[in-house]
Design an enzyme around this catalytic site. Structure first.
Site, PDB file in Angstrom:
ATOM      1  N   ASP A   1      27.853  16.500  35.536  1.00 28.44           N
ATOM      2  CA  ASP A   1      28.521  15.350  36.135  1.00 28.44           C
ATOM      3  C   ASP A   1      29.624  14.866  35.186  1.00 28.44           C
ATOM      4  O   ASP A   1      30.446  15.666  34.744  1.00 28.44           O
ATOM      5  CB  ASP A   1      27.474  14.272  36.466  1.00 28.44           C
ATOM      6  CG  ASP A   1      28.011  13.093  37.243  1.00 28.44           C
ATOM      7  OD1 ASP A   1      28.207  13.214  38.461  1.00 28.44           O
ATOM      8  OD2 ASP A   1      28.225  12.035  36.620  1.00 28.44           O
TER       9      ASP A   1
ATOM     10  N   TYR B   1      34.569   5.153  35.461  1.00 25.07           N
ATOM     11  CA  TYR B   1      35.329   5.351  36.702  1.00 25.07           C
ATOM     12  C   TYR B   1      36.620   4.548  36.687  1.00 25.07           C
ATOM     13  O   TYR B   1      37.663   5.014  37.169  1.00 25.07           O
ATOM     14  CB  TYR B   1      34.473   4.942  37.900  1.00 25.07           C
ATOM     15  CG  TYR B   1      33.337   5.887  38.175  1.00 25.07           C
ATOM     16  CD1 TYR B   1      33.537   7.021  38.957  1.00 25.07           C
ATOM     17  CD2 TYR B   1      32.069   5.662  37.655  1.00 25.07           C
ATOM     18  CE1 TYR B   1      32.494   7.897  39.212  1.00 25.07           C
ATOM     19  CE2 TYR B   1      31.024   6.542  37.900  1.00 25.07           C
ATOM     20  CZ  TYR B   1      31.254   7.651  38.683  1.00 25.07           C
ATOM     21  OH  TYR B   1      30.222   8.527  38.928  1.00 25.07           O
TER      22      TYR B   1
ATOM     23  N   HIS C   1      22.673  17.923  43.364  1.00 23.49           N
ATOM     24  CA  HIS C   1      23.413  17.487  42.177  1.00 23.49           C
ATOM     25  C   HIS C   1      22.514  17.423  40.945  1.00 23.49           C
ATOM     26  O   HIS C   1      22.992  17.550  39.817  1.00 23.49           O
ATOM     27  CB  HIS C   1      24.001  16.101  42.460  1.00 23.49           C
ATOM     28  CG  HIS C   1      24.960  15.617  41.415  1.00 23.49           C
ATOM     29  ND1 HIS C   1      26.201  16.176  41.228  1.00 23.49           N
ATOM     30  CD2 HIS C   1      24.861  14.614  40.497  1.00 23.49           C
ATOM     31  CE1 HIS C   1      26.832  15.537  40.252  1.00 23.49           C
ATOM     32  NE2 HIS C   1      26.042  14.601  39.787  1.00 23.49           N
TER      33      HIS C   1
END
Length: 288
Positions: A106, A213, A266
């Site tokens: 990730d 982010y 994931h």
């Protein structure tokens, strides 16, 4: 050997911050640094520690900046991609490993991609688990509407304050669901989820995690060819990332292969540790 029983925890000062790092294995063994993503912490790699140490590696697993027991700088600029990569390069230098291997999942994979491209002589082997190359993600998303839909949460995370409150509400219920509802049933046990909630409850952790982010506009992905050998291990049932993203990294690699796990999501390193660990050890071993 129970490698978790020999796990040590240290606070290591790098790049102007203090990182909490879990360490296992002999100090003179080849170093492998494992980098977690959102919304995890060092414990994401618990199922990989023992097998890697038993295979002859030294393992270092930091809580990356903003996570767990590591420092959580308050500015968005402190989470720029270059800065995140500098943390890991300086960690390796502190551990006296001028050359090391990287495993990233990730966001940890995004950092690993960038560091391997930027610091060509530092990274020996690179393994990526379900993380797109940062130089290919944007264009792929623009041309694939389903991926754009899957990535829409990133736009929500740009909103000030609101996502912080939403993710922290009801004892981090939404963060917990982000793990459990996108993974195969019963992947995350109750004890593991308690440990995650403890990591999220560290002062300033949720806001710091979101700054990764919010710093995306500051990212300047390195587009250079990666000289290290690369293995991409991809869970095909990922709810957030399309399988096609794995191959978009190949033009940035001199020598790379892809291992696809058709039924993994994931969270492949949690769901299929025997297969993931075997792929790691076979690839990271000097004879490969």
């Amino acid at each position: 050997m129970s490698s978790l029983a020999t796990l040590t925890h240290r606070i290591i000062h790098v790049n102007g911050i203090a990182l909490h790092v879990a360490l296992a294995g002999s100090e003179d063994a080849p170093l492998v640094i494992l980098l977690h993503g959102f919304p995890e912490y060092w414990g994401a790699w618990r199922k990989q520690i023992g097998p890697l140490v038993d295979a002859g590696f030294r393992v270092a697993i930091p809580d990356q900046r903003g996570y767990g027991n590591s420092d959580k700088p308050g500015s968005i600029s402190a989470y720029a991609l270059d800065t995140l990569a500098d943390d890991i390069r300086e960690l390796a230098e502190h551990l006296q490993a001028p050359r090391f291997s990287l495993v990233g999942h990730d966001w940890g994979g995004m950092v690993a991609w960038h560091l391997a491209a930027r610091d060509k002589t530092a990274v020996d082997r690179l393994v990526i688990l379900n993380a797109p190359h940062p130089a290919s993600m944007f264009l792929y998303t623009l041309s694939h509407p389903l991926q754009m839909l899957r990535s829409s949460y990133i736009a929500f995370f740009q909103v000030p304050f609101v996502p912080d409150a939403v993710l922290a509400a009801r004892n981090f219920a939404l963060l917990e669901k982000a793990l459990t509802r996108s993974a195969r049933p019963h992947t995350f046990k109750d004890a593991e989820l308690r440990a995650y909630r403890e990591a999220w409850a560290q002062p300033g952790a949720v806001a710091a995690m979101l700054r990764w982010y919010r710093a995306l506009p500051l990212a300047r992905p390195h587009r250079g060819l990666i000289d290290a050998k690369v293995r991409i291990i991809w869970g095909e049932a990922d709810a957030a990332l399309e399988p096609g993203l794995a191959a978009t990294a190949l033009p940035f690699c001199r020598d790379a292969d892809i291992v696809r796990l058709e039924k993994a999501t994931h969270w492949l390193h949690h769901e299929e540790p025997p297969r993931v660990n075997a792929a790691l050890i076979e690839f990271l071993s000097p004879a490969s």
